[in-house]
Scaffold this active site. Structure first.
Site, mmCIF file in Angstrom:
data_model
loop_
_atom_site.group_PDB
_atom_site.id
_atom_site.type_symbol
_atom_site.label_atom_id
_atom_site.label_comp_id
_atom_site.label_asym_id
_atom_site.label_seq_id
_atom_site.Cartn_x
_atom_site.Cartn_y
_atom_site.Cartn_z
ATOM 1 N N ASP A 267 -39.023 59.505 24.435
ATOM 2 C CA ASP A 267 -38.770 59.133 25.477
ATOM 3 C C ASP A 267 -38.139 58.223 25.676
ATOM 4 O O ASP A 267 -37.886 57.272 24.706
ATOM 5 C CB ASP A 267 -39.695 59.027 27.183
ATOM 6 C CG ASP A 267 -40.746 57.876 26.606
ATOM 7 O OD1 ASP A 267 -40.986 57.854 25.983
ATOM 8 O OD2 ASP A 267 -40.876 57.322 27.594
ATOM 9 N N ASP B 272 -33.177 52.613 20.474
ATOM 10 C CA ASP B 272 -34.638 52.603 21.262
ATOM 11 C C ASP B 272 -34.526 54.564 21.602
ATOM 12 O O ASP B 272 -34.932 54.194 22.211
ATOM 13 C CB ASP B 272 -35.125 51.665 22.313
ATOM 14 C CG ASP B 272 -36.961 51.174 22.815
ATOM 15 O OD1 ASP B 272 -37.262 51.741 21.711
ATOM 16 O OD2 ASP B 272 -36.594 50.793 23.789
ATOM 17 N N GLU C 240 -44.027 57.014 26.324
ATOM 18 C CA GLU C 240 -43.753 55.378 25.899
ATOM 19 C C GLU C 240 -43.191 54.331 27.120
ATOM 20 O O GLU C 240 -44.083 53.101 27.771
ATOM 21 C CB GLU C 240 -43.515 54.910 24.758
ATOM 22 C CG GLU C 240 -43.783 53.786 24.023
ATOM 23 C CD GLU C 240 -42.856 52.276 23.776
ATOM 24 O OE1 GLU C 240 -43.618 51.681 23.532
ATOM 25 O OE2 GLU C 240 -42.134 52.743 25.205
ATOM 26 N N HIS D 166 -32.472 49.592 26.231
ATOM 27 C CA HIS D 166 -32.594 49.342 27.205
ATOM 28 C C HIS D 166 -31.216 49.105 28.107
ATOM 29 O O HIS D 166 -31.382 49.152 29.747
ATOM 30 C CB HIS D 166 -33.317 48.585 28.204
ATOM 31 C CG HIS D 166 -35.254 48.694 28.010
ATOM 32 N ND1 HIS D 166 -36.345 48.734 28.582
ATOM 33 C CD2 HIS D 166 -35.318 49.595 26.763
ATOM 34 C CE1 HIS D 166 -36.772 48.747 27.446
ATOM 35 N NE2 HIS D 166 -36.710 49.922 26.596
#
Length: 389
Positions: free
Chosen positions: A76, A106, A138, A361
């Site tokens: 995810d 990531d 996660e 992110h």
């Protein structure tokens, strides 16, 4: 940098194309990986969530009668909503020596690199098996890895060690902080603001408790305990979200806020939580209930991930150093699934993967091609290790 020698680029491109933001299903990506492995003669086990919309995948290449080396990561990603991207986040885009796309750092590049070597692992005469474990959710509390580990605990033979490929620029991480995230709900009593003493202001009592949390943060920062191996060498206390009140002329009857402890491995977060709860129930609540017996505090755990702390001399640390060409090990503040494999599954684990967590992110997330190359070198060395007598 020439990409001629990189074998994982097509897989990175493919995995990035799946929008596996945590709110979405990841089954399309998982089905793709399962079919990819099946074409190599490798069987996968899927561990579905309660809705059937998400799954973790577990697969073993090589002998089934002995523990091997687990390569693990989450499928995810975080959302792209409201972020200013210069290109489609779900289309891999190269600019210079960087690959841009959601999940490049990531952590879909690590998944792709591990899978890109599956044909070589499947073709080789492995003396030590390679295991894959790819989880879901996660990013919202290490949700999917927990039932996956529960499945591993039922197997007659489990992995001997695990390498979790979160972005560390291929540095070996043998310790990270744990995280306990909580929601506190404050029940007060509403009334007109002109009669404020007849009510119980839930926002103000929440503020008192948040102020207490802030005093804890200051105390720990000043007095410790400390571990200088971490960038922030002490446990941190943080309040991140608060909601309460409806109008200025109404004493608010409800308020809730979310807070967390990012704790050192040597500190028990439940002890810290107990201190907060005692202040709430023993100091603040009697004042509230003197006005309204129904007033008070309630609590809900949002997520809890234990800290990781693996001895530098552990077999998995030694192996990971050799594979990554590193001499030392480090500690990081962010939590990973490694600690759950270690604590819940009894599988010694380290964190080591390509890319930089500073890119995660963010809009225009990227990974350097040099990091992809280092990740592939890691897998080539691993292939040599698992085929050695």
């Amino acid at each position: 940098m020439s990409t001629d020698d990189l074998v994982s680029l097509d897989l990175i491109r493919k995995l990035i194309s799946f929008d596996t933001t945590s709110r979405n299903s990841n089954l399309e990506l998982i089905d793709y990986i399962r079919d990819y492995l099946a074409d190599l003669g490798v069987e996968s086990t899927l561990v579905l969530d309660g809705t059937g919309r998400k799954a973790s995948l577990y697969a073993t290449i090589g002998p089934q009668d002995r523990g091997g080396i687990l390569l693990s990561g989450h499928t995810d990603t975080v959302p792209v909503d409201g972020q200013d991207w210069q290109s489609d986040p779900f289309t891999l885009t190269r600019r210079g020596d960087r690959l841009f796309g959601r999940g490049t750092a990531d952590m879909k590049s690590f998944l792709s690199i591990a899978l890109a070597f599956a044909p070589a692992f499947a073709k080789a005469d492995l003396k030590t098996p390679i295991h894959y474990a790819f989880s879901y959710d996660e990013e919202v509390g290490c949700v999917g890895v927990r039932p996956l580990i529960a499945h591993l605990n039922t197997l007659p033979v489990r992995p001997r060690m695990a390498i979790i490929g979160e972005p560390t620029e291929m540095q070996i991480i043998c310790a990270h902080k744990g995280k306990l995230a909580m929601r506190c709900r404050v029940q007060g009593k509403s009334c007109h603001s002109s009669l404020a003493p007849q009510g119980v202001n839930a926002v103000e009592y929440a503020a008192e408790l948040i102020t207490y949390l802030r005093s804890m943060a200051r105390r720990i920062a000043e007095a410790g305990p400390f571990d200088e191996g971490f960038d922030v060498p002490h446990t941190t206390v943080h309040t991140g979200v608060i909601h309460g009140g409806t109008a200025l002329n109404i004493v608010p009857s409800e308020c809730e806020f979310d807070f967390e402890f990012r704790h050192l491995p040597l500190q028990d977060p439940n002890t810290l939580l107990g201190e907060v709860q005692r202040f709430a129930h023993e100091v603040l609540e009697p004042q509230m209930r003197a006005v309204a017996p129904e007033a008070g505090f309630s609590w809900r755990e949002l997520s809890a991930t234990p800290a990781l702390d693996v001895a530098p001399e552990d077999e998995v640390v030694t192996l990971a150093k050799a594979l990554a060409g590193q001499n030392g090990q480090s500690k990081v503040a962010f939590a990973t699934e490694a600690s759950l494999f270690q604590k819940s599954g009894g599988i010694p684990s380290v964190v080591c993967g390509p890319g930089n967590i500073a890119q995660a992110h963010k809009p225009n997330e990227f990974i350097e091609l040099s990091e992809v190359a280092k990740g592939e070198d890691f897998m080539r060395r691993l292939l040599q290790v698992v085929t050695a007598d």
